[in-house]
Design a protein around this motif. Structure first.
Motif, mmCIF file in Angstrom:
data_model
loop_
_atom_site.group_PDB
_atom_site.id
_atom_site.type_symbol
_atom_site.label_atom_id
_atom_site.label_comp_id
_atom_site.label_asym_id
_atom_site.label_seq_id
_atom_site.Cartn_x
_atom_site.Cartn_y
_atom_site.Cartn_z
ATOM 1 N N ARG A 1 51.732 31.140 29.287
ATOM 2 C CA ARG A 1 50.338 30.810 29.541
ATOM 3 C C ARG A 1 49.678 32.072 30.082
ATOM 4 N NH1 ARG A 1 46.207 27.903 28.158
ATOM 5 N NH2 ARG A 1 47.632 26.173 27.878
ATOM 6 N N HIS B 1 53.693 33.607 19.360
ATOM 7 C CA HIS B 1 53.196 32.678 20.367
ATOM 8 C C HIS B 1 51.672 32.619 20.299
ATOM 9 C CE1 HIS B 1 52.583 30.558 24.082
ATOM 10 N NE2 HIS B 1 53.879 30.318 24.113
ATOM 11 N N PRO B 2 51.088 31.410 20.294
ATOM 12 C CA PRO B 2 49.630 31.284 20.140
ATOM 13 C C PRO B 2 48.821 31.972 21.239
ATOM 14 C CG PRO B 2 50.653 29.136 20.540
ATOM 15 C CD PRO B 2 51.757 30.114 20.355
ATOM 16 N N GLN B 3 49.358 32.071 22.441
ATOM 17 C CA GLN B 3 48.621 32.723 23.530
ATOM 18 C C GLN B 3 48.385 34.210 23.256
ATOM 19 O OE1 GLN B 3 47.487 31.640 26.754
ATOM 20 N NE2 GLN B 3 47.671 29.581 25.943
ATOM 21 N N GLN C 1 37.208 26.753 26.106
ATOM 22 C CA GLN C 1 38.546 27.178 26.497
ATOM 23 C C GLN C 1 38.658 27.255 28.014
ATOM 24 O OE1 GLN C 1 41.210 27.548 24.584
ATOM 25 N NE2 GLN C 1 42.540 28.122 26.285
ATOM 26 N N TRP D 1 43.603 28.627 18.676
ATOM 27 C CA TRP D 1 45.021 28.908 18.921
ATOM 28 C C TRP D 1 45.606 28.048 20.040
ATOM 29 C CZ3 TRP D 1 44.996 30.194 23.921
ATOM 30 C CH2 TRP D 1 43.917 30.908 24.416
ATOM 31 N N GLU D 2 44.774 27.392 20.816
ATOM 32 C CA GLU D 2 45.266 26.595 21.949
ATOM 33 C C GLU D 2 46.011 25.363 21.478
ATOM 34 O OE1 GLU D 2 46.558 25.820 25.128
ATOM 35 O OE2 GLU D 2 44.822 27.024 25.726
ATOM 36 N N ARG D 3 47.177 25.127 22.079
ATOM 37 C CA ARG D 3 47.946 23.911 21.800
ATOM 38 C C ARG D 3 47.505 22.840 22.767
ATOM 39 N NH1 ARG D 3 54.018 26.328 21.285
ATOM 40 N NH2 ARG D 3 53.690 27.499 19.369
ATOM 41 N N GLN D 4 46.873 21.801 22.250
ATOM 42 C CA GLN D 4 46.359 20.733 23.122
ATOM 43 C C GLN D 4 47.263 19.524 23.099
ATOM 44 O OE1 GLN D 4 42.050 20.126 23.102
ATOM 45 N NE2 GLN D 4 41.933 21.743 21.582
#
Length: 142
Positions: free
Chosen positions: A2, A40-42, A94, A139-142
């Protein structure tokens, strides 16, 4: 991983230490020094920047500055130099998403900080970021 868009001042001690480690890992990924976490999406917002290594270096400097403010001794020599001064954008959506996520963590992990920050309506971003209109990042994983 994160990599908070929020200013690191809002993080509890565990969160700040974790952020430092994760940002150092992100720096290693962006410098092709490790094979893990490459997708990694972050990391997406750093990867698409014209100078991703500068961006992660400046991100780390912001985390280091907060650590110094608190009297922590994070090793500044681990931050690679940034050749250029850069900024990244983060959407208001975001920021709101991350704020809610952090508040839920603090509510269970650090009640004092939760009480301190819960009335905050517009949290400030990490110094690397400028807030612009928009929804939660793709790109955020919700």
């Amino acid at each position: 991983m994160r990599l908070w868009s929020l200013h690191p001042k809002y993080l509890d001690p565990q969160g700040l230490v974790a952020l430092w480690r994760e940002a150092l890992l992100a720096q290693a990924v962006l410098r092709n020094e490790t094979s893990g976490y490459r997708n990694h999406p972050q990391l997406e917002r750093f990867k698409i920047h014209p100078c991703p290594r500068c961006a992660i270096s400046l991100y780390l400097k912001g985390v280091h500055t907060e650590a110094e403010t608190r009297g922590y001794s994070f090793d500044q020599s681990k931050i690679m130099p940034a050749l250029y001064s850069v900024r990244l954008r983060v959407t208001a959506g975001q920021m709101a998403y991350e704020w809610a996520h952090l508040m839920s963590k603090l509510k269970t992990r650090n009640c004092k900080l939760y009480e301190k920050w819960q009335g905050t309506e517009a949290p400030v971003p990490h110094p690397l970021f400028e807030v612009c209109p928009g929804e939660v990042e793709a790109w955020e994983r919700q």
